[in-house]
Write a protein that holds these residues in place. Structure first.
Motif: not given
Length: 275
Positions: A259-273, A246-257
């Protein structure tokens, strides 16, 4: 054995237990998210036709398949046979086998490039893992890794926030991540870790993107046992599991576009050596 050692062993055992039973659910949910950095990962590793490439923690084989498509000679390893079955289907040209960091069954200097996509954050001893990855690189070879960045953007932390709002609690038998893993979520600390492992030219950058998915697919990850949140959900009583949804459905409304899909911001590190 020290308490630190006990914690690390327990964490590694938990990771093996989680991923041993979630290959199908992972392929249906989180695998597409984790595929986003793959082109940048292979570019940074300078993967080209004829390159010998080790894909560590291949999972469902997304990186291995992409490297094969570039004409590389690919070896792919993972700790879990269920994941490797998926990887063999995705990358039939690759040599696929079981192996678990921080020990790899390859000679020194065997590969032109070693890559790992969201792998090191699942290893209790990242320093030892990096030393082993350096060992199997040829002199001058490239090591490139991705991990999730901290703090996580709100879309990336959506599920965790839903669990917290529902009152999910962590059982005592689910060990916390070792303190050493904090270094692989921070760019400066990760670069320092690469240098400490004897790798040259440590570099990295932050990747940001919006992951498009449906509510059902995204909830299907933890519901199918994927990652730590899947294990945490499995340990909750029925009323907390229902509350988390239930909480997921409630909080997910913030990211719903629209067309009904979710647009979820993500961040990752890409490191090299380079070795």
């Amino acid at each position: 054995m020290s308490q630190v050692g006990v914690d690390v062993e327990a964490f590694d055992a938990l990771e093996r237990r989680i991923w041993a039973r979630s290959a199908t659910a992972y392929a249906a949910s989180v695998a597409r998210l984790c595929a986003h950095p793959v082109p940048a990962l292979l570019d940074a590793a300078e993967v080209r036709p004829g390159s010998t490439v080790l894909d560590v923690g291949t999972g469902t084989g997304t990186v291995a398949a992409a490297a094969c498509a570039r004409g590389a000679r690919v070896t792919a390893v993972d700790a879990e046979p269920g994941m490797l079955a998926e990887a063999r289907r995705a990358a039939p040209e690759a040599a696929v086998s079981v192996a678990t960091l921080p020990e790899l069954p390859f000679p020194d200097g065997a590969f032109d490039a070693v890559v790992g996509n969201f792998v090191l954050n699942h290893v209790g001893r990242p320093d030892e893992a990096l030393t082993e990855l350096r060992r199997v690189l040829r002199p001058g070879g490239r090591l490139v890794l991705t991990t999730w960045a901290a703090p996580a953007p709100p879309g990336q932390s959506l599920l965790a926030r839903a669990f917290e709002a529902a009152g999910a609690t962590r059982p005592a038998d689910l060990p916390a991540p070792p303190a050493a893993l904090a270094a692989v979520t921070d760019l400066a600390a990760f670069r320092a870790l690469l240098a400490t492992a004897g790798l040259a030219e440590p570099d990295g950058r932050l990747l940001r993107w919006n992951h498009r998915t449906s509510s059902e697919v995204w909830w299907g990850g933890p519901a199918g046992g994927v990652a730590f949140l899947g294990e945490l959900l499995r340990h909750q009583p029925p009323e907390v599991r229902a509350g988390a949804r239930r909480e997921f459905d409630r909080l997910a409304a913030e990211f719903r576009s629209e067309d009904g899909e979710l647009e979820l911001p993500h961040a990752a590190l890409l490191v090299s050596a380079r070795r």
